[in-house]
Design an enzyme around this catalytic site. Structure first.
Site, PDB file in Angstrom:
ATOM      1  N   LYS A 127       0.847  -1.207   0.000  1.00 43.73           N
ATOM      2  CA  LYS A 127       0.000   0.000   0.000  1.00 43.73           C
ATOM      3  C   LYS A 127       0.875   1.246   0.000  1.00 43.73           C
ATOM      4  O   LYS A 127       0.579   2.223  -0.684  1.00 43.73           O
ATOM      5  CB  LYS A 127      -0.906   0.021   1.247  1.00 43.73           C
ATOM      6  CG  LYS A 127      -1.898  -1.127   1.298  1.00 43.73           C
ATOM      7  CD  LYS A 127      -3.298  -0.682   0.902  1.00 43.73           C
ATOM      8  CE  LYS A 127      -4.187  -1.764   0.345  1.00 43.73           C
ATOM      9  NZ  LYS A 127      -4.552  -2.846   1.205  1.00 43.73           N
ATOM     10  N   LYS A 210      -3.876 -12.195  -7.190  1.00 40.64           N
ATOM     11  CA  LYS A 210      -5.078 -12.839  -6.650  1.00 40.64           C
ATOM     12  C   LYS A 210      -6.359 -12.150  -7.120  1.00 40.64           C
ATOM     13  O   LYS A 210      -6.330 -10.982  -7.514  1.00 40.64           O
ATOM     14  CB  LYS A 210      -5.017 -12.864  -5.125  1.00 40.64           C
ATOM     15  CG  LYS A 210      -5.145 -11.503  -4.482  1.00 40.64           C
ATOM     16  CD  LYS A 210      -5.512 -11.600  -3.000  1.00 40.64           C
ATOM     17  CE  LYS A 210      -5.830 -10.211  -2.476  1.00 40.64           C
ATOM     18  NZ  LYS A 210      -6.518 -10.160  -1.216  1.00 40.64           N
ATOM     19  N   LYS A 213     -11.376  -7.539  -4.803  1.00 42.44           N
ATOM     20  CA  LYS A 213     -12.524  -6.666  -5.042  1.00 42.44           C
ATOM     21  C   LYS A 213     -12.102  -5.332  -5.641  1.00 42.44           C
ATOM     22  O   LYS A 213     -12.876  -4.667  -6.281  1.00 42.44           O
ATOM     23  CB  LYS A 213     -13.229  -6.351  -3.711  1.00 42.44           C
ATOM     24  CG  LYS A 213     -13.844  -7.543  -3.048  1.00 42.44           C
ATOM     25  CD  LYS A 213     -14.476  -7.062  -1.735  1.00 42.44           C
ATOM     26  CE  LYS A 213     -14.721  -8.199  -0.791  1.00 42.44           C
ATOM     27  NZ  LYS A 213     -14.438  -7.858   0.596  1.00 42.44           N
TER      28      LYS A 213
HETATM   29  P1  AMP Z   1     -11.409  -9.384   2.282  1.00 43.00           P
HETATM   30  O1  AMP Z   1     -12.261  -9.223   1.075  1.00 43.00           O
HETATM   31  O2  AMP Z   1     -10.025  -8.894   2.079  1.00 43.00           O
HETATM   32  O3  AMP Z   1     -12.057  -8.895   3.508  1.00 43.00           O
HETATM   33  O4  AMP Z   1     -11.251 -10.957   2.482  1.00 43.00           O
HETATM   34  C1  AMP Z   1     -12.226 -11.778   3.072  1.00 43.00           C
HETATM   35  C2  AMP Z   1     -11.707 -13.196   3.123  1.00 43.00           C
HETATM   36  O5  AMP Z   1     -11.560 -13.701   1.780  1.00 43.00           O
HETATM   37  C3  AMP Z   1     -10.338 -13.329   3.776  1.00 43.00           C
HETATM   38  O6  AMP Z   1     -10.318 -14.511   4.556  1.00 43.00           O
HETATM   39  C4  AMP Z   1      -9.388 -13.451   2.635  1.00 43.00           C
HETATM   40  O7  AMP Z   1      -8.240 -14.210   2.963  1.00 43.00           O
HETATM   41  C5  AMP Z   1     -10.235 -14.198   1.619  1.00 43.00           C
HETATM   42  N1  AMP Z   1      -9.821 -13.896   0.244  1.00 43.00           N
HETATM   43  C6  AMP Z   1      -9.882 -12.684  -0.384  1.00 43.00           C
HETATM   44  N2  AMP Z   1      -9.429 -12.798  -1.647  1.00 43.00           N
HETATM   45  C7  AMP Z   1      -9.061 -14.090  -1.815  1.00 43.00           C
HETATM   46  C8  AMP Z   1      -8.522 -14.837  -2.913  1.00 43.00           C
HETATM   47  N3  AMP Z   1      -8.299 -14.279  -4.093  1.00 43.00           N
HETATM   48  N4  AMP Z   1      -8.268 -16.164  -2.724  1.00 43.00           N
HETATM   49  C9  AMP Z   1      -8.517 -16.752  -1.522  1.00 43.00           C
HETATM   50  N5  AMP Z   1      -9.028 -16.109  -0.454  1.00 43.00           N
HETATM   51  C10 AMP Z   1      -9.304 -14.798  -0.599  1.00 43.00           C
END
Ligand code: AMP
Length: 348
Positions: A127, A210, A213
C-alpha cells in the site's frame, strides 16, 4: 422464530466448542476468492465449532468509503453470508461496529505493537508504494485491529485465504505478547485453518495476482453476478499464445485459469484440459467456454438465494440483532478479563 437466548443458554453456548473467528470487509461484492478462501469453510465449520463471522466495516474505513455505499455493502455481505448457507442460529453473524469491545481491545493492543514490525508487513509495504496519497495509520495498524477481532473471542481457528497468513502470524505474536506482558493466559494462539489443507489463493482473471474486489472488477467473478456478465469476463480473461510444444509447464495466466477451474469444475474436466495443454493442442476458447459455464452453474443457486434474501428486511435485521447480542456476550467477558489483567478496574 424466537432468536433470543437466555443467560444460561449463552453460558452453555459460549463454552461448548472450539472457537472460530473470521471476517469479510464490506468493500464490494463477494467474489469466488472470498468464497473458496473463506466462506465455504465458514459454512462447514458452523456445524462443528462455535463460530463468529463478522462484516469488517471498521476495516473498510481505511479507504474512506462513501457512507451510503458502506451501508449498502454491509447489507450485501450479510445477504451473501445467508445465501451461502450461514445460519444465524448456528453461527454468530455480526457487524464489527456493533461490538464496542473490538475498538477497546484494539487500543490496548496498539500499546504493545511495534511501529517497525507494522511497517514491515507486506500488505502495508504494498500500500505504501501504491497509494502514498492515503497512507493512514489505520492501514499501518490493520494487523492490530485484525488481532483484536480474533482474540476478543479467544479464537483458535481462523478460516482465511492465503493472503492473511502474515497477518495471522502477527496476531499470534500480539496474543502471546499480551499474555507475557501481563503474566496471564487469556489468549490462545489463533491458527489459519483450511481443514488440513494449505490456505487457498484464488487467482484473478487478469493473468497475475489474486482475485480481489479492488482491481476494477475485471479480474473478479462475483457470487451475485449475472450469467452473461460472467461469460463475458471469463472469455476476456488473459491467456497466452499457447504452448509451443508438448509437456510444457503451465504459464502463469493459464495456471490461474486452471486454478479457478479446480475450484468450480469436476476433476475430470480439469484433467481433460491439462492433458490437452500437455499435448500442445489446447484451445483456450474451449477452456474458457467450459470454465464460464461451470462458474455460472456454481454461482446460479447462490445468486438466486441472494435475490430472495435481499428482499427480506425482517430476516436481515433479526440476524444483525441476534449476532450483536451473542458477540457482545462473548466480547464483554474477555474485556473484563483484559481490564483486570492490565489493572484497569472499576472503582464504583
Ligand atoms: P477481504 O475481502 O479482504 O475482507 O477478504 C475476506 C476473506 O476472503 C479473507 O479470509 C481473505 O483471505 C479471503 N480472500 C480474499 N481474496 C481471496 C482470494 N483471491 N483467494 C482466496 N481467499 C481470498
Amino acid at each position: 422464530m424466537d432468536y433470543r437466548l437466555s443467560t444460561m443458554d449463552y453460558k452453555h453456548y459460549l463454552c461448548r466448542m472450539e472457537r472460530v473467528v473470521s471476517g469479510v470487509r464490506p468493500t464490494g461484492q463477494i467474489h469466488l476468492g472470498n468464497y473458496f478462501g473463506a466462506i465455504r469453510n465458514y459454512v462447514r465449520l458452523q456445524e462443528q465449532a462455535d463460530c463468529f463471522y463478522f462484516i469488517a466495516d471498521y476495516h473498510s474505513l481505511t479507504t474512506h468509503p462513501n457512507p451510503a455505499d458502506l451501508h449498502a455493502n454491509v447489507r450485501e455481505v450479510l445477504v451473501t453470508f445467508l445465501a451461502c448457507g450461514l445460519d444465524p442460529e448456528k453461527a454468530t453473524l455480526y457487524v464489527q461496529s456493533d461490538q464496542p469491545e473490538i475498538p477497546e481491545l484494539y487500543l490496548i493492543l496498539n500499546m504493545l505493537a511495534g511501529i517497525g514490525e507494522l511497517e514491515r508487513t507486506v500488505t502495508y509495504k504494498e500500500k505504501a508504494s501504491k497509494q502514498q496519497d492515503n497512507l493512514n495509520a489505520g492501514l499501518l495498524t490493520y494487523p492490530v485491529l485484525m488481532t483484536a477481532d480474533i482474540i476478543l473471542h479467544k479464537a483458535t481457528k481462523v478460516p482465511v485465504g492465503k493472503d492473511q497468513e502474515q497477518h495471522l502470524e502477527m496476531s499470534r505474536n500480539f496474543a502471546n505478547r499480551f499474555n507475557f506482558q501481563y503474566n496471564c493466559e487469556i489468549f490462545p494462539e489463533p491458527q489459519g485453518f483450511n481443514f488440513g489443507e494449505d490456505l487457498v489463493k484464488i487467482p484473478g482473471l487478469d493473468g497475475t495476482g489474486k482475485m480481489g474486489k479492488s482491481e476494477g472488477g475485471k479480474n473478479a467473478i462475483y457470487l451475485g453476478e449475472d450469467p452473461d456478465s460472467i461469460r463475458k469476463k471469463v472469455m476476456r480473461a488473459v491467456t497466452d499464445a499457447g504452448p509451443t510444444g508438448t509437456n510444457q509447464p503451465l504459464t502463469e495466466p493459464v495456471a490461474n485459469l486452471i486454478a479457478v477451474m479446480k475450484a468450480v469444475s469436476s476433476p475430470d474436466t480439469v484433467q481433460f484440459f491439462l492433458d490437452q495443454y500437455a499435448g500442445g493442442s489446447i484451445r483456450y476458447g474451449d477452456l474458457k467456454k467450459q470454465l464460464a459455464e461451470d462458474v455460472v452453474a456454481f454461482t446460479a443457486p447462490i445468486r438466486a438465494r441472494m435475490l430472495e434474501i435481499s428482499k427480506d428486511d425482517a430476516l436481515i435485521s433479526r440476524t444483525v440483532k441476534l449476532g450483536a447480542e451473542k458477540a457482545r456476550a462473548s466480547g464483554s467477558q474477555t474485556i473484563k478479563e483484559v481490564r483486570e489483567a492490565i489493572g484497569i478496574k472499576r472503582f464504583f
